[in-house]
Design a protein around this motif. Structure first.
Motif, PDB file in Angstrom:
ATOM      1  N   VAL A 112      44.348   5.487  -9.653  1.00 48.16           N
ATOM      2  CA  VAL A 112      44.243   6.194  -8.380  1.00 48.16           C
ATOM      3  C   VAL A 112      45.654   6.472  -7.883  1.00 48.16           C
ATOM      4  N   LEU A 113      45.928   7.718  -7.497  1.00 48.69           N
ATOM      5  CA  LEU A 113      47.254   8.096  -7.013  1.00 48.69           C
ATOM      6  C   LEU A 113      47.228   8.301  -5.501  1.00 48.69           C
ATOM      7  N   ASP A 114      48.179   7.705  -4.840  1.00 47.07           N
ATOM      8  CA  ASP A 114      48.349   7.895  -3.402  1.00 47.07           C
ATOM      9  C   ASP A 114      49.644   8.673  -3.195  1.00 47.07           C
ATOM     10  N   LEU A 115      49.527   9.977  -2.938  1.00 48.12           N
ATOM     11  CA  LEU A 115      50.701  10.834  -2.829  1.00 48.12           C
ATOM     12  C   LEU A 115      51.581  10.479  -1.632  1.00 48.12           C
ATOM     13  N   SER A 116      51.045   9.725  -0.686  1.00 49.33           N
ATOM     14  CA  SER A 116      51.829   9.336   0.491  1.00 49.33           C
ATOM     15  C   SER A 116      52.675   8.087   0.238  1.00 49.33           C
ATOM     16  N   ASP A 117      52.539   7.503  -0.936  1.00 52.20           N
ATOM     17  CA  ASP A 117      53.289   6.301  -1.275  1.00 52.20           C
ATOM     18  C   ASP A 117      54.759   6.670  -1.504  1.00 52.20           C
ATOM     19  N   MET A 118      55.596   6.436  -0.521  1.00 57.12           N
ATOM     20  CA  MET A 118      56.999   6.850  -0.574  1.00 57.12           C
ATOM     21  C   MET A 118      57.787   6.081  -1.623  1.00 57.12           C
ATOM     22  N   GLU A 119      57.328   4.889  -1.953  1.00 55.68           N
ATOM     23  CA  GLU A 119      58.030   4.091  -2.957  1.00 55.68           C
ATOM     24  C   GLU A 119      57.808   4.656  -4.361  1.00 55.68           C
ATOM     25  N   ARG A 120      56.681   5.295  -4.527  1.00 54.23           N
ATOM     26  CA  ARG A 120      56.321   5.756  -5.860  1.00 54.23           C
ATOM     27  C   ARG A 120      56.572   7.254  -6.060  1.00 54.23           C
ATOM     28  N   ALA A 135      58.256  12.454  -9.448  1.00 55.81           N
ATOM     29  CA  ALA A 135      58.825  13.533  -8.637  1.00 55.81           C
ATOM     30  C   ALA A 135      57.790  14.624  -8.429  1.00 55.81           C
ATOM     31  N   LYS A 136      57.605  15.038  -7.173  1.00 52.21           N
ATOM     32  CA  LYS A 136      56.620  16.068  -6.825  1.00 52.21           C
ATOM     33  C   LYS A 136      57.277  17.447  -6.791  1.00 52.21           C
TER      34      LYS A 136
END
Length: 383
Positions: free
Chosen positions: A149-157, A6-7
């Motif tokens: 590596v984190l991809d903040l645009s990954d809606m699934e994650r 959660a962001k």
């Protein structure tokens, strides 16, 4: 790291909608963080949107509160991402399990290597990596010095924390699996089972209450202690009105299956009087010397804190507080040196004495800086 993240973005000590929309939300960052975890988040991504060092320090205070209260790991980051060792250190010392570094900066490779070697690669994330763009960090650097590596645009994650708590779907991740059904317990004539509640860290007894079947089932479902009130003849969720929830760590039945022992993480005070524990009316004085290490530390620390609030004439502790931080630090340094000297002596008695003296002065320093033994033990447990 597996599971939903959660962001949460913080601006001027307040939770805001996003880095692009700084609209303040109608919920505090700490409450938002705890609510997101209750709604199924397995980790919290906290983005600091500070523009100045002063604002950054303000947001760090909020970050510490979130880390202290959160039952799930906290990932610390800034909107422009961490680019200095000092930035990383502040986030980790605030209690973050992981930090996010920027791979786009020209000096990021050197910073990534430095922080990885100091704190361990398992604590370091790098934001999404695009090998087609010129970067200061290579894929080899990331593989060697970061754990993921984190991809903040990954809606699934990744999910927006505020949107997550607005949804009606409550994740079952907080549910507890029980080895016993309610039918396995021996109940009193009212169909109730007594519950003894302890602090999971200190084993301090916090309160005693009762459960009926529904309270037992709801406790298992939510991971928070539910009880049945005999006086009001109704079920109640501990903390529903006060916010002083009890998060279940373990439930254990006794040999006769007629009493439950619950160990919990207590938020705030367990007692309606404001006392941490309901058990504070001493009937007979204790006839023994307390030897539980943490309890001894807590008792001595409590006396030091009391001296700070209620000065006593002739008190050495008050003398140190009156002289200020420089005097306290000088004494801590002197006592540390005394330990080194005493340790050269084959007789351990002198070493024991000097360590005790050192710990006392460290506790004075802790009280001066507002650091508690719980802060210290939590930090040690996280390492």
């Amino acid at each position: 790291m597996n599971g939903l993240i959660a962001k949460i973005y913080i601006k001027n000590g307040m939770a805001v909608l996003s880095p692009d929309s700084l609209e303040a939300l109608d919920i505090s960052p700490v409450t938002l963080a705890l609510s997101a975890a209750e709604h199924g988040a397995h980790a919290l991504y906290i983005g600091d949107l500070a523009d100045t060092d002063e604002e950054h320090e303000k947001n760090l205070t909020i970050l510490r509160e979130i880390c202290s209260a959160s039952e799930v790991p906290v990932i610390g980051a800034e909107y422009y991402f961490l680019t200095r060792m000092e930035d990383v250190k502040k986030q980790l010392y605030a209690g973050c399990k992981h930090v996010v570094l920027d791979g786009d900066c020209s000096d990021s490779a050197a910073v990534l290597k430095e922080v990885s070697q100091k704190f361990g690669r398992d604590k370091i994330f790098v934001r999404a990596y695009d090998p087609s763009m010129p970067k200061g960090t290579t894929l080899e650097d990331i593989t060697r010095y970061a754990c993921e590596v984190l991809d903040l645009s990954d809606m699934e994650r990744f999910a927006d924390a505020y949107q997550l708590i607005q949804s009606e779907k409550m994740d079952s991740g907080n549910a507890l699996e029980a080895a016993f059904n309610w039918a396995d317990f021996k109940k009193d004539p009212q169909g109730l089972v007594p519950v003894i509640v302890q602090d999971y860290k200190t084993s301090q007894v916090l309160m005693a209450a009762y459960m009926n079947e529904q309270a037992y089932l709801d406790t298992l479902k939510t991971g928070k202690m539910n009880y049945y009130s005999r006086s009001r003849q109704t079920q109640w969720l501990k903390g529903e009105t006060s916010g002083h929830y009890q998060y279940v760590k373990s439930l254990t039945a006794d040999c006769d299956m007629d009493t439950i022992l619950a160990t919990v993480r207590q938020v705030g005070a367990a007692c309606h009087t404001g006392s941490y524990s309901c058990f504070f009316n001493e009937i007979t004085p204790k006839q023994y010397d307390e030897k539980n290490p943490l309890q001894v530390f807590e008792d001595v620390y409590a006396v030091i804190q009391d001296r700070k609030v209620n000065p006593k004439e002739g008190s050495y502790t008050n003398y140190l507080f009156d002289k200020g931080i420089d005097k306290i630090l000088k004494k801590v340094g002197e006592e540390a040196t005394e330990i080194v000297i005493a340790a050269k002596n084959p007789n351990p008695e002198e070493t024991k004495y000097e360590i005790a003296d050192f710990l006392y002065h460290v506790m004075v320093l802790m009280a001066e800086k507002g650091v508690t033994w719980e802060d210290i033990t939590t930090e040690l447990a996280n390492r």
